[in-house]
Write an enzyme that holds these catalytic residues in place. Structure first.
Site, PDB file in Angstrom:
ATOM      1  N   GLU A 194       0.846  -1.198   0.000  1.00 51.05           N
ATOM      2  CA  GLU A 194       0.000   0.000   0.000  1.00 51.05           C
ATOM      3  C   GLU A 194       0.884   1.252   0.000  1.00 51.05           C
ATOM      4  O   GLU A 194       0.739   2.138   0.858  1.00 51.05           O
ATOM      5  CB  GLU A 194      -1.011  -0.030   1.156  1.00 51.05           C
ATOM      6  CG  GLU A 194      -1.939  -1.217   1.042  1.00 51.05           C
ATOM      7  CD  GLU A 194      -3.207  -1.155   1.901  1.00 51.05           C
ATOM      8  OE1 GLU A 194      -3.307  -0.284   2.782  1.00 51.05           O
ATOM      9  OE2 GLU A 194      -4.104  -1.989   1.670  1.00 51.05           O
ATOM     10  N   GLU A 317      -4.623  -8.763  -0.790  1.00 48.42           N
ATOM     11  CA  GLU A 317      -5.479  -8.524   0.389  1.00 48.42           C
ATOM     12  C   GLU A 317      -6.909  -8.418  -0.110  1.00 48.42           C
ATOM     13  O   GLU A 317      -7.213  -7.570  -0.960  1.00 48.42           O
ATOM     14  CB  GLU A 317      -5.084  -7.234   1.123  1.00 48.42           C
ATOM     15  CG  GLU A 317      -3.783  -7.364   1.874  1.00 48.42           C
ATOM     16  CD  GLU A 317      -3.464  -6.166   2.769  1.00 48.42           C
ATOM     17  OE1 GLU A 317      -4.412  -5.527   3.281  1.00 48.42           O
ATOM     18  OE2 GLU A 317      -2.263  -5.886   2.944  1.00 48.42           O
TER      19      GLU A 317
HETATM   20  O1  AHR Z   1      -5.260  -6.195   6.569  1.00 53.40           O
HETATM   21  C1  AHR Z   1      -5.271  -5.065   7.368  1.00 53.40           C
HETATM   22  C2  AHR Z   1      -4.624  -3.871   6.678  1.00 53.40           C
HETATM   23  O2  AHR Z   1      -5.382  -3.509   5.565  1.00 53.40           O
HETATM   24  C3  AHR Z   1      -3.241  -4.091   6.130  1.00 53.40           C
HETATM   25  O3  AHR Z   1      -2.261  -3.931   7.077  1.00 53.40           O
HETATM   26  C4  AHR Z   1      -3.152  -3.032   5.085  1.00 53.40           C
HETATM   27  O4  AHR Z   1      -2.277  -3.401   4.025  1.00 53.40           O
HETATM   28  C5  AHR Z   1      -4.584  -2.824   4.646  1.00 53.40           C
HETATM   29  O5  AHR Z   1      -4.933  -1.499   4.620  1.00 53.40           O
END
Ligand code: AHR
Length: 515
Positions: A194, A317
């Site tokens: 991110e 994710e």
């Molecule tokens: O999964 C939780 C968080 O969500 C992670 O640390 C981040 O990459 C995302 O914003």
């Protein structure tokens, strides 16, 4: 029968079916040419809340049964689910993590603040050795997320040497000094997490320059064996994908995408994980299905710069993000998990399977006790969530050949909004068995559909299971851990050599193995 002809047959049957009946799945059983990467069934474990500590790691001296510090029940459940790849150490945590703090004698390891998650002090008991040995034990590939936000190129290249070098060089020798002779040969390296947000709030132009620098050095130090994954977009940020793909370094073999389902009104309002109203059952699924559009639009941009599909889309994710369980620490993201969330998982995995030409990895967030976890723990107790069972049922698709299919489905409608009631994906394994997964999202109505095979006859249905629940928001609790779990499925009937009818219960997913 050649492929063009069979697709033409699918097309004709689809037209006829459209005219006559609503629910039908037509499968081209001649030649698929894409393998569904097993890594689509990957997971993500961050130093966040109780994912690592309590969840995976309890330490050798714990009363909770463990294998060298790893919970035995968790290790067994993850093996049973056939976990193929595990991403670590974050997440936002990764861009604050300095790997050298997590090696060497445990009582001498430096402590650090976990700034993002609950402001707790991380004592680094679980570090590189503990993670990579866990992956070896599970038989899964490690996916390391390198620190670009607050780290350096030197730090990353030294980590690569520490993990992967078998030469007489300082980092490999340090590893040997710490008790590990052989390198682990890590295959997957994420370059930043991110980077548009918690990893540095960078613009895509700034990030892609950094990526080129890190990537070249990771290539050299990793002897060009590492599969490097560049930081990709947040949801529908197509410009990010465009900029990074256009200027990507040659060694980048994957680009990530993050997308979380947030069921409440608008796009940022979370809701409770249990006891929610039916409108949030609907909106959770509606928002989860958006992943199809995201995958297609990001893939189209990738096609523009990489028509031969050398770069995989890695959805590293994804999952539903709800309110935390009442009474638990806000920053620990501990949430329950219902049948709705299992259906979110099955339709999302169908999307990934059906786009397996581009989607090469996905990692649900997060493995234990965090967000859409597959397992929850409480002291020595452990429960398997409805989402766990989806991964277990869908493991038949891992590394199987995707069979092209066309689904005709009625809609499920609520308050004037509609989503397709059915979702599906189909694959053929190395033994020639066909695996069909079908989800019925309608919480109030069973749906009968026909499955038509083109180019092959049905032998028999070898195995079939169904996951459903008493209510649209049922879940497994520590007091009642088996409310939602798969059972054998019998509601199918062979009509002729190429046609099968089945009745999928409401709010359910079914997986069939056909010979
Ligand atoms: O999964 C939780 C968080 O969500 C992670 O640390 C981040 O990459 C995302 O914003």
């Amino acid at each position: 029968m050649n492929r063009i002809y069979s697709l033409f047959c699918i097309f004709l049957i689809a037209i006829a079916a459209n005219a006559q009946e609503t629910n039908k799945l037509i499968v081209d059983a001649t030649k698929g040419n894409v393998v569904i990467s097993k890594n689509i069934y990957g997971h993500f474990a961050e130093h966040l809340g109780r994912c690592i500590y309590d969840g995976i790691w309890v330490g050798k001296d714990s009363k909770i049964p463990n294998i060298n510090g790893y919970r035995t029940d968790i290790v067994n459940a993850l093996k049973e689910m056939q976990i193929p790849v595990l991403r670590w150490p974050g997440g936002c945590f990764a861009d604050t993590y300095h790997w050298k703090d997590g090696i060497g004698p445990v009582n001498q390891r430096a402590k650090m603040m976990n700034y993002h998650w609950g402001g707790v002090v991380e004592n680094n008991t679980f570090g590189t050795h503990e993670f990579l040995n866990l992956c070896e034990m599970l038989g899964c590939e490690p996916y390391i997320s390198a620190n670009v936000g607050s780290g350096t190129v030197v730090e990353m290249t030294q980590w690569i040497e520490y993990m992967n070098s078998d030469k007489d060089v300082p980092m490999a020798n340090l590893r040997r000094q710490n008790g590990r002779e052989k390198p682990w040969n890590v295959k997957y390296l994420g370059v930043g997490n991110e980077s548009w947000g918690c990893g540095g709030t960078m613009t895509p132009d700034f990030y892609v320059n950094l990526l080129r620098n890190y990537s070249e050095m990771a290539g050299i130090y990793g002897q060009w064996k590492l599969q490097q994954i560049g930081c990709g977009a947040n949801g529908a940020d197509y410009n990010w994908t465009d900029v990074v793909m256009k200027q990507r370094p040659g060694a980048m073999s994957g680009l990530s995408l993050h997308y979380y389902t947030i069921a409440g009104p608008g796009w940022g309002n979370k809701t409770a994980a249990t006891g929610f109203e039916k409108k949030y059952y609907f909106s959770g699924l509606e928002k989860a299905l958006k992943i199809n559009e995201l995958v297609e639009k990001h893939s189209a941009i990738m096609d523009k710069y990489d028509p031969k599909k050398h770069v995989g889309l890695m959805v590293d994710e994804w999952g539903i993000w709800t309110d935390v369980e009442p009474g638990t620490e806000e920053g620990f993201l501990f949430q329950q998990n219902s049948i709705r969330d299992a259906l979110i998982a099955s339709v999302t995995l169908d999307v990934f399977n059906n786009h397996a030409d581009r989607v090469k990895m996905a990692n649900i967030a997060q493995t234990i006790n965090v967000l859409q976890a597959v397992i929850l723990t409480e002291g020595s107790k452990m429960i398997l969530t409805p989402t766990y069972y989806v991964f277990k049922m869908y493991k038949v698709h891992q590394d199987a050949k995707l069979l092209p299919s066309h689904l005709i489905t009625e809609d499920y409608e609520m308050d004037g909004r509609k989503i397709p009631a059915l979702s599906s994906s189909v694959s053929e394994d190395q033994n020639g068995n066909i695996h069909v997964s079908i989800t019925n999202l309608n919480p109030d109505k069973e749906i009968t559909l026909s499955v038509e095979l083109v180019g092959k006859s049905f032998g028999k249905v070898n195995a079939a299971s169904v996951l459903t629940a008493p209510e649209y928001n049922s879940f497994n609790s520590f007091d009642n851990p088996e409310v939602v779990k798969p059972i054998d499925f019998r509601s199918f009937k062979k009509i002729n050599a190429s046609s099968l009818h089945l009745t999928v219960p409401s709010k359910a997913l079914v997986v069939l193995e056909i010979m």
